[in-house]
Design a protein around this motif. Structure first.
Motif, PDB file in Angstrom:
ATOM      1  N   GLY A  60       0.827  -1.197   0.000  1.00  0.00           N
ATOM      2  CA  GLY A  60       0.000   0.000   0.000  1.00  0.00           C
ATOM      3  C   GLY A  60       0.861   1.246   0.000  1.00  0.00           C
ATOM      4  N   LEU A  61       0.248   2.369   0.373  1.00  0.00           N
ATOM      5  CA  LEU A  61       0.980   3.629   0.426  1.00  0.00           C
ATOM      6  C   LEU A  61       2.015   3.622   1.542  1.00  0.00           C
ATOM      7  CD1 LEU A  61      -1.812   6.319  -0.095  1.00  0.00           C
ATOM      8  CD2 LEU A  61      -0.135   5.519  -1.742  1.00  0.00           C
ATOM      9  N   GLY A  62       3.058   4.402   1.370  1.00  0.00           N
ATOM     10  CA  GLY A  62       4.017   4.585   2.454  1.00  0.00           C
ATOM     11  C   GLY A  62       5.391   4.025   2.196  1.00  0.00           C
ATOM     12  N   GLY A  63       5.516   3.141   1.208  1.00  0.00           N
ATOM     13  CA  GLY A  63       6.822   2.570   0.918  1.00  0.00           C
ATOM     14  C   GLY A  63       7.642   3.499   0.033  1.00  0.00           C
ATOM     15  N   PHE A  64       8.875   3.112  -0.212  1.00  0.00           N
ATOM     16  CA  PHE A  64       9.740   3.893  -1.089  1.00  0.00           C
ATOM     17  C   PHE A  64       9.431   3.644  -2.567  1.00  0.00           C
ATOM     18  CE2 PHE A  64      12.277   3.796   2.830  1.00  0.00           C
ATOM     19  CZ  PHE A  64      12.567   5.147   2.959  1.00  0.00           C
ATOM     20  N   GLY A  65       8.709   2.577  -2.843  1.00  0.00           N
ATOM     21  CA  GLY A  65       8.330   2.264  -4.216  1.00  0.00           C
ATOM     22  C   GLY A  65       7.037   1.475  -4.220  1.00  0.00           C
ATOM     23  N   GLY A  66       6.283   1.579  -5.308  1.00  0.00           N
ATOM     24  CA  GLY A  66       5.057   0.812  -5.454  1.00  0.00           C
ATOM     25  C   GLY A  66       5.351  -0.496  -6.167  1.00  0.00           C
ATOM     26  N   CYS A  67       4.679  -1.554  -5.769  1.00  0.00           N
ATOM     27  CA  CYS A  67       4.924  -2.878  -6.333  1.00  0.00           C
ATOM     28  C   CYS A  67       3.678  -3.386  -7.056  1.00  0.00           C
ATOM     29  CB  CYS A  67       5.321  -3.871  -5.249  1.00  0.00           C
ATOM     30  SG  CYS A  67       6.838  -3.441  -4.375  1.00  0.00           S
ATOM     31  N   PHE A  68       3.895  -3.964  -8.222  1.00  0.00           N
ATOM     32  CA  PHE A  68       2.788  -4.493  -9.018  1.00  0.00           C
ATOM     33  C   PHE A  68       3.232  -5.801  -9.660  1.00  0.00           C
ATOM     34  CE2 PHE A  68      -0.325  -4.979 -12.300  1.00  0.00           C
ATOM     35  CZ  PHE A  68      -1.456  -4.322 -11.846  1.00  0.00           C
ATOM     36  N   GLU A  69       2.422  -6.828  -9.489  1.00  0.00           N
ATOM     37  CA  GLU A  69       2.731  -8.150 -10.032  1.00  0.00           C
ATOM     38  C   GLU A  69       2.202  -8.271 -11.453  1.00  0.00           C
ATOM     39  OE1 GLU A  69       2.434 -12.725  -8.406  1.00  0.00           O
ATOM     40  OE2 GLU A  69       0.819 -11.332  -7.914  1.00  0.00           O
ATOM     41  N   SER A  99      -0.133   1.607 -28.231  1.00  0.00           N
ATOM     42  CA  SER A  99       0.734   0.456 -28.526  1.00  0.00           C
ATOM     43  C   SER A  99      -0.014  -0.860 -28.400  1.00  0.00           C
ATOM     44  CB  SER A  99       1.947   0.449 -27.591  1.00  0.00           C
ATOM     45  OG  SER A  99       2.757   1.579 -27.802  1.00  0.00           O
ATOM     46  N   GLY A 100      -1.282  -0.780 -28.032  1.00  0.00           N
ATOM     47  CA  GLY A 100      -2.074  -1.978 -27.794  1.00  0.00           C
ATOM     48  C   GLY A 100      -2.045  -2.422 -26.355  1.00  0.00           C
ATOM     49  N   ALA A 101      -1.438  -1.612 -25.477  1.00  0.00           N
ATOM     50  CA  ALA A 101      -1.252  -2.001 -24.083  1.00  0.00           C
ATOM     51  C   ALA A 101      -2.433  -1.601 -23.209  1.00  0.00           C
ATOM     52  CB  ALA A 101       0.025  -1.373 -23.529  1.00  0.00           C
ATOM     53  N   GLU A 102      -2.755  -2.446 -22.263  1.00  0.00           N
ATOM     54  CA  GLU A 102      -3.749  -2.133 -21.231  1.00  0.00           C
ATOM     55  C   GLU A 102      -3.027  -1.463 -20.068  1.00  0.00           C
ATOM     56  OE1 GLU A 102      -6.694  -4.359 -17.997  1.00  0.00           O
ATOM     57  OE2 GLU A 102      -5.589  -5.545 -19.484  1.00  0.00           O
ATOM     58  N   PRO A 103      -3.434  -0.261 -19.678  1.00  0.00           N
ATOM     59  CA  PRO A 103      -2.777   0.401 -18.540  1.00  0.00           C
ATOM     60  C   PRO A 103      -2.944  -0.414 -17.257  1.00  0.00           C
ATOM     61  CG  PRO A 103      -4.042   1.977 -19.823  1.00  0.00           C
ATOM     62  CD  PRO A 103      -4.413   0.617 -20.332  1.00  0.00           C
ATOM     63  N   LEU A 104      -1.846  -0.576 -16.527  1.00  0.00           N
ATOM     64  CA  LEU A 104      -1.859  -1.327 -15.276  1.00  0.00           C
ATOM     65  C   LEU A 104      -1.832  -0.408 -14.059  1.00  0.00           C
ATOM     66  CD1 LEU A 104       0.691  -4.198 -16.022  1.00  0.00           C
ATOM     67  CD2 LEU A 104      -1.806  -4.357 -15.955  1.00  0.00           C
ATOM     68  N   TYR A 105      -0.894   0.535 -14.071  1.00  0.00           N
ATOM     69  CA  TYR A 105      -0.781   1.413 -12.900  1.00  0.00           C
ATOM     70  C   TYR A 105      -0.258   2.785 -13.291  1.00  0.00           C
ATOM     71  CZ  TYR A 105       4.104  -0.275 -12.828  1.00  0.00           C
ATOM     72  OH  TYR A 105       5.396  -0.611 -13.153  1.00  0.00           O
ATOM     73  N   PHE A 106      -0.441   3.708 -12.373  1.00  0.00           N
ATOM     74  CA  PHE A 106      -0.159   5.124 -12.616  1.00  0.00           C
ATOM     75  C   PHE A 106       0.513   5.701 -11.377  1.00  0.00           C
ATOM     76  CE2 PHE A 106      -1.259   9.639 -12.734  1.00  0.00           C
ATOM     77  CZ  PHE A 106      -1.070   9.962 -14.066  1.00  0.00           C
ATOM     78  N   LEU A 107       1.453   6.613 -11.608  1.00  0.00           N
ATOM     79  CA  LEU A 107       2.067   7.358 -10.511  1.00  0.00           C
ATOM     80  C   LEU A 107       2.019   8.839 -10.852  1.00  0.00           C
ATOM     81  CD1 LEU A 107       4.135   4.650 -11.084  1.00  0.00           C
ATOM     82  CD2 LEU A 107       4.824   5.374  -8.800  1.00  0.00           C
ATOM     83  N   ASP A 108       1.957   9.676  -9.820  1.00  0.00           N
ATOM     84  CA  ASP A 108       1.912  11.112 -10.055  1.00  0.00           C
ATOM     85  C   ASP A 108       3.017  11.828  -9.300  1.00  0.00           C
ATOM     86  OD1 ASP A 108       0.743  12.586  -7.425  1.00  0.00           O
ATOM     87  OD2 ASP A 108      -0.233  10.640  -7.634  1.00  0.00           O
ATOM     88  N   TYR A 109       3.395  12.977  -9.820  1.00  0.00           N
ATOM     89  CA  TYR A 109       4.318  13.885  -9.135  1.00  0.00           C
ATOM     90  C   TYR A 109       3.619  15.229  -9.033  1.00  0.00           C
ATOM     91  CZ  TYR A 109       8.221  17.021  -8.228  1.00  0.00           C
ATOM     92  OH  TYR A 109       9.033  17.986  -7.691  1.00  0.00           O
ATOM     93  N   LEU A 110       3.513  15.741  -7.827  1.00  0.00           N
ATOM     94  CA  LEU A 110       2.788  16.974  -7.556  1.00  0.00           C
ATOM     95  C   LEU A 110       3.698  17.900  -6.766  1.00  0.00           C
ATOM     96  CD1 LEU A 110      -0.923  16.941  -6.340  1.00  0.00           C
ATOM     97  CD2 LEU A 110       0.645  18.780  -5.802  1.00  0.00           C
ATOM     98  N   ALA A 111       3.954  19.094  -7.326  1.00  0.00           N
ATOM     99  CA  ALA A 111       4.845  20.056  -6.681  1.00  0.00           C
ATOM    100  C   ALA A 111       4.115  21.373  -6.446  1.00  0.00           C
ATOM    101  CB  ALA A 111       6.080  20.295  -7.551  1.00  0.00           C
ATOM    102  N   GLY A 163       1.152   5.015  -6.552  1.00  0.00           N
ATOM    103  CA  GLY A 163       1.944   5.841  -5.644  1.00  0.00           C
ATOM    104  C   GLY A 163       2.179   7.201  -6.253  1.00  0.00           C
ATOM    105  N   GLY A 164       3.007   7.980  -5.589  1.00  0.00           N
ATOM    106  CA  GLY A 164       3.301   9.313  -6.102  1.00  0.00           C
ATOM    107  C   GLY A 164       4.230  10.066  -5.175  1.00  0.00           C
ATOM    108  N   GLU A 165       4.453  11.315  -5.519  1.00  0.00           N
ATOM    109  CA  GLU A 165       5.327  12.177  -4.735  1.00  0.00           C
ATOM    110  C   GLU A 165       4.712  13.555  -4.666  1.00  0.00           C
ATOM    111  OE1 GLU A 165       8.796  13.849  -2.801  1.00  0.00           O
ATOM    112  OE2 GLU A 165       7.921  11.834  -2.961  1.00  0.00           O
TER     113      GLU A 165
END
Length: 341
Positions: A35-44, A92-104, A133-135
């Motif tokens: 979940g949220l809070g780690g240094f990186g997001g993990c997706f299988e 490209s024919g790809a199904e989106p799996l996950y998204f990350l954002d950067y907000l400043a 995840g995001g920053e």
């Protein structure tokens, strides 16, 4: 002296993360680990792929953010952010799996930025991808009070044998247009100049917009085409190419999906230019060629299929509450888009 006196409020940042956690979790799909809070997001990587290819894309919203700041409305630009990335990956024919954002931002405004993240989460649900995840960066002195900037990053997956790279396109294939929801997120430097130089205000309601204000019309979020396009795959329709019509319009983006020695002939009579673009052209005295080079002109996305797949493609897209139309045909050439003038 402490960090807060220097302009960075760590406690406010922690409170902001707590505030958005629930809306982020609502976007999760199978494959998210942790979940949220780690240094990186993990997706299988999903099961069933023999040669999975990951397709990634990144983008922003551009100067459309200036309009959100001026109107103090921040619940739609997050949808734009996801759309600009997910629609690109989709080509490209790809199904989106996950998204990350950067907000400043210069100073963290929890209410304002929670609206932004809520919009991002809405976009992720529309695209069927997880907000992994995001920053959030608080940068005092770097941004004007109340201003922020956002960037997004999307990763999708496709079987290598189904990866679209332009080589599948044949002469005689048919381009089918999926309508845009408006200006989307390109050309806003010109939009803002037309509105400003013309002496208009964002609360003005030109007759062409049926009672809607300029602010409402131009903050309409970018349409996300993931689910309609995936419905074509589920219907076993062979897609040979796709194009997301962003900056540069049809002339720049359509050739990007074609192979060598290919061009596309457009039937300009196939659709009516939506009122928002006609208003921009008139209010700014913009030539038609410049309009097509800057805006999507009512075509947000294009799929290229074989001639015998046209009817099924149109019928399937109509079940997705879209009003698609035949845009043109692939011909021999060197990347030209013919017939726009």
């Amino acid at each position: 002296m402490d960090y807060r006196e220097a302009g960075v409020d760590i406690e406010a940042g922690r409170a902001f993360v707590d505030r958005i956690e629930e809306v982020v979790r609502e976007t999760y799909r199978p494959g998210v680990l942790g979940g949220l809070g780690g240094f990186g997001g993990c997706f299988e990587i999903p099961a069933g792929y023999r040669q999975p290819v990951l397709v990634s894309g990144t983008d922003g919203v551009g100067t459309k953010l200036k309009l959100a700041h001026q109107l103090d409305r921040h619940d739609t630009v997050g949808i734009d952010l996801v759309a600009m990335c997910a629609n690109d990956v989709l080509t490209s024919g790809a199904e989106p799996l996950y998204f990350l954002d950067y907000l400043a931002t210069g100073k963290l405004n929890g209410e304002q930025l929670a609206q932004v993240v809520t919009g991002i989460a809405t976009g992720c649900r529309q695209a069927g991808c997880a907000l992994l995840g995001g920053e959030t960066a608080e940068m005092p002195g770097f941004y004007q009070p109340g201003e922020y900037d956002i960037a997004g990053f999307c990763v999708g997956i496709v079987e290598k044998s189904q990866l679209l790279d332009g080589s599948q396109v044949k002469i005689g294939d048919v381009a089918i247009a999926l309508p845009s929801s408006g200006v989307h997120s390109n050309g806003y430097s010109l939009v803002r100049k037309i509105v400003g130089d013309g002496g208009y205000g964002w609360t003005d309601c030109p007759e062409a917009f049926g009672g809607r204000s300029l602010g409402e019309v131009f903050l309409t979020p970018t349409y996300i085409y993931v689910k309609p396009v995936l419905s074509l795959r589920e219907a076993d329709i062979e897609i040979r190419a796709m194009a997301h019509i962003t900056g540069g319009g049809l002339p720049e983006n359509l050739p990007r999906c074609l192979g060598e020695d290919r061009a596309i002939a457009i039937d300009r009579a196939a659709w009516d230019i939506p009122p928002v673009f006609r208003w921009l052209a008139e209010a700014g005295n913009v030539q038609q060629s410049d309009m097509f080079d800057t805006f999507n002109m009512g075509v947000g996305f294009v799929v290229v299929v074989s001639p015998d797949g046209v009817d099924r493609t149109l019928e399937t897209l109509k079940t997705q509450n879209l009003d698609p139309f035949v845009l043109g045909e692939v011909v021999s050439g060197n990347g030209e888009v013919l017939g726009l003038s």
